[in-house]
Design an enzyme around this catalytic site. Structure first.
Site, PDB file in Angstrom:
ATOM      1  N   ASP A  15       0.862  -1.189   0.000  1.00 47.12           N
ATOM      2  CA  ASP A  15       0.000   0.000   0.000  1.00 47.12           C
ATOM      3  C   ASP A  15       0.897   1.237   0.000  1.00 47.12           C
ATOM      4  O   ASP A  15       1.800   1.363   0.821  1.00 47.12           O
ATOM      5  CB  ASP A  15      -0.880  -0.034   1.262  1.00 47.12           C
ATOM      6  N   MET A  16       0.663   2.121  -0.956  1.00 46.07           N
ATOM      7  CA  MET A  16       1.494   3.324  -1.065  1.00 46.07           C
ATOM      8  C   MET A  16       1.218   4.257   0.117  1.00 46.07           C
ATOM      9  O   MET A  16       0.099   4.297   0.634  1.00 46.07           O
ATOM     10  CB  MET A  16       1.197   4.045  -2.380  1.00 46.07           C
ATOM     11  N   ASP A 112      -3.887   2.451  -5.071  1.00 40.56           N
ATOM     12  CA  ASP A 112      -2.564   2.446  -4.424  1.00 40.56           C
ATOM     13  C   ASP A 112      -2.246   1.144  -3.703  1.00 40.56           C
ATOM     14  O   ASP A 112      -1.357   1.111  -2.871  1.00 40.56           O
ATOM     15  CB  ASP A 112      -2.389   3.662  -3.502  1.00 40.56           C
ATOM     16  N   GLU A 113      -2.978   0.068  -4.015  1.00 41.77           N
ATOM     17  CA  GLU A 113      -2.650  -1.185  -3.318  1.00 41.77           C
ATOM     18  C   GLU A 113      -2.821  -2.427  -4.192  1.00 41.77           C
ATOM     19  O   GLU A 113      -3.666  -2.474  -5.077  1.00 41.77           O
ATOM     20  CB  GLU A 113      -3.449  -1.330  -2.028  1.00 41.77           C
TER      21      GLU A 113
HETATM   22  P1  TTP Z   1      -5.161   4.902   1.515  1.00 43.83           P
HETATM   23  O1  TTP Z   1      -4.120   3.899   1.155  1.00 43.83           O
HETATM   24  O2  TTP Z   1      -6.237   4.495   2.456  1.00 43.83           O
HETATM   25  O3  TTP Z   1      -4.472   6.195   2.139  1.00 43.83           O
HETATM   26  P2  TTP Z   1      -3.104   6.880   1.788  1.00 43.83           P
HETATM   27  O4  TTP Z   1      -2.338   6.140   0.764  1.00 43.83           O
HETATM   28  O5  TTP Z   1      -3.367   8.324   1.466  1.00 43.83           O
HETATM   29  O6  TTP Z   1      -2.338   6.852   3.170  1.00 43.83           O
HETATM   30  P3  TTP Z   1      -1.648   5.615   3.906  1.00 43.83           P
HETATM   31  O7  TTP Z   1      -0.200   5.983   4.010  1.00 43.83           O
HETATM   32  O8  TTP Z   1      -2.307   5.538   5.247  1.00 43.83           O
HETATM   33  O9  TTP Z   1      -1.883   4.415   3.057  1.00 43.83           O
HETATM   34  O10 TTP Z   1      -5.857   5.421   0.204  1.00 43.83           O
HETATM   35  C1  TTP Z   1      -5.158   5.603  -1.008  1.00 43.83           C
HETATM   36  C2  TTP Z   1      -5.640   6.838  -1.731  1.00 43.83           C
HETATM   37  O11 TTP Z   1      -7.036   6.723  -1.976  1.00 43.83           O
HETATM   38  C3  TTP Z   1      -5.455   8.111  -0.930  1.00 43.83           C
HETATM   39  O12 TTP Z   1      -4.183   8.716  -1.141  1.00 43.83           O
HETATM   40  C4  TTP Z   1      -6.591   8.962  -1.414  1.00 43.83           C
HETATM   41  C5  TTP Z   1      -7.666   8.004  -1.843  1.00 43.83           C
HETATM   42  N1  TTP Z   1      -8.746   7.956  -0.830  1.00 43.83           N
HETATM   43  C6  TTP Z   1      -9.870   8.756  -1.022  1.00 43.83           C
HETATM   44  O13 TTP Z   1      -9.974   9.443  -2.051  1.00 43.83           O
HETATM   45  N2  TTP Z   1     -10.844   8.742  -0.065  1.00 43.83           N
HETATM   46  C7  TTP Z   1     -10.763   7.991   1.080  1.00 43.83           C
HETATM   47  O14 TTP Z   1     -11.668   8.020   1.929  1.00 43.83           O
HETATM   48  C8  TTP Z   1      -9.596   7.168   1.273  1.00 43.83           C
HETATM   49  C9  TTP Z   1      -9.460   6.325   2.511  1.00 43.83           C
HETATM   50  C10 TTP Z   1      -8.616   7.183   0.287  1.00 43.83           C
HETATM   51 MG    MG Z   2      -2.061   4.094   0.931  1.00 40.13          MG
END
Ligand code: TTP
Ligand code: MG
Length: 365
Positions: A15-16, A112-113
């Site tokens: 996960d990014m 991102d995963e």
């Molecule tokens: P996530 O992997 O949940 O969050 P993240 O990558 O920003 O942070 P983390 O380091 O904790 O992994 O989500 C990936 C992307 O998806 C995030 O950058 C933005 C988008 N997203 C939304 O648009 N709305 C949301 O409610 C969530 C949870 C994520």
């Molecule tokens: Mg992420």
């Protein structure tokens, strides 16, 4: 001879870190060190919610799904930026393309995963993660967090344990000490409703869930979900990776603004399209053996010509030569409306045909 099935699976979840925000920081390094919030149109006085916030902004309590106006109230000095989805999808493709060098067994679950099945690799988990992280860093400049476990359920929990830039290996013997203290909602499949219900009956942690009798779970949650919860609380999960892609081709085409007669212009366009296809090929770690071109005339008559090369190649020059050999076999006696080029029979350069490859068309974020 029977195919060998590894006794234990080794599943990796990646996960990014702060993905949208990280992409913005990468293209505008002046943002680094400042709290950055991505959401809506980037105007915190207008309606909209936070898509993500970088780690600096999270220190103030800003998180995904929070109204932008709330984020603004608690941290007015943060930089608010609009969501530039296309840019994030581009980087998403880039980081995913580097993973093909590790294994083709990839499940794409979000922008991102991803999950990777690395059971068959002979390297240590630490080595694999090191290769993945440096590949992604080199290609995109970004960091990610990785979890490795015997199944998808645990791998996903593990990747979240040491963010950002983390690596967590969760073994079966860690279930009691590392899984059970976590809140129930960390288990995939437990949403706010189940969480609220479990709280009502005094169950807050996965360990407390694991202490419930199967009959009780079946009674409350029905057969299928009840069994799922019972197994999940014990770290048991055998769901397979779902791969959406199969051997495909990579192609580009363009429709001219005005139908074209000029051979030079057609040739130049074909060369440019071939270059783009080559970039996509290389991004995905592919090479191709077959080049096909398509010409559509102004009366919509459409012709294709293909050429197959002896060896898999990702050489722009070789593929362009093949594309031009195809073009020469078409009599350009009418105006041309559209031209396209496709590389197919994908494999590794100088190597064998791949069974599973990345299909960019499936990415529909
Ligand atoms: P996530 O992997 O949940 O969050 P993240 O990558 O920003 O942070 P983390 O380091 O904790 O992994 O989500 C990936 C992307 O998806 C995030 O950058 C933005 C988008 N997203 C939304 O648009 N709305 C949301 O409610 C969530 C949870 C994520
Ligand atoms: Mg992420």
């Amino acid at each position: 001879m029977t195919a060998s099935i590894p006794a234990k699976r080794r599943i990796l979840h990646l996960d990014m870190d702060a993905f949208f925000a990280a992409v913005e920081e990468q293209r505008n390094p002046a943002l680094r060190g400042k709290p950055v919030v991505i959401g809506g149109r980037g105007d915190p006085t207008k309606r909209g919610v936070v898509s993500t916030a970088n780690y600096e902004a999270r220190k103030y309590g800003i998180h995904s799904a929070m109204p932008l106006i709330t984020a603004y109230k608690i941290c007015p000095q943060a930089v608010f930026l609009p969501v530039d989805y296309e840019a994030y999808v581009r980087v998403s493709r880039q980081f995913k393309s580097t993973l093909l060098f590790i294994t083709p067994i990839i499940e794409d679950i979000g922008i991102d995963e991803v999950y990777l099945d690395v059971s068959e690799l002979e390297e240590t988990s630490e080595n694999i993660v090191e290769r993945i992280k440096s590949g992604i860093k080199e290609k995109t400049g970004l960091t990610c967090s990785v979890g490795i476990a015997t199944n998808k359920l645990l791998a996903k929990i593990a990747s979240d344990m040491q963010k950002p830039d983390g690596m967590t290996i969760l073994n079966e013997e860690d279930i009691e000490s590392r899984l059970w203290p976590l809140p129930t909602r960390k288990l995939y499949g437990i949403g706010p409703k189940t969480e609220a219900y479990l709280k009502k009956i005094g169950v807050e942690t996965i360990g407390q869930l694991a202490a419930l009798k199967l009959e009780n779970l079946l009674e409350h949650f029905g057969n299928s979900y009840g069994h799922y919860l019972y197994d999940s609380a014990r770290g048991i999960n055998d769901s397979p990776l779902v791969m959406h892609w199969e051997a495909k081709s990579i192609s580009r085409e363009t429709t001219f603004q005005k139908d074209v007669k000029d051979w030079q212009f057609i040739a130049k366009t074909l060369a440019a399209l071939t270059r783009e296809v080559v970039t996509d090929l290389r991004d995905g770690g592919h090479a191709a053996r077959t080049v096909t071109i398509k010409i559509r005339f102004s009366d919509f008559q459409t012709l294709t010509r293909a050429k197959t090369i002896d060896e898999y190649t990702d050489s722009e020059e070789e593929l362009r030569r093949a594309a031009f050999a195809c073009l020469k076999r078409i009599d350009l006696n009418k105006r041309v409306r559209l031209i396209g080029v496709r590389a197919s029979s994908l494999g590794r350069r100088g190597g064998e045909k791949q069974q599973i490859v990345f299909s960019k068309k499936r990415l529909t974020y």
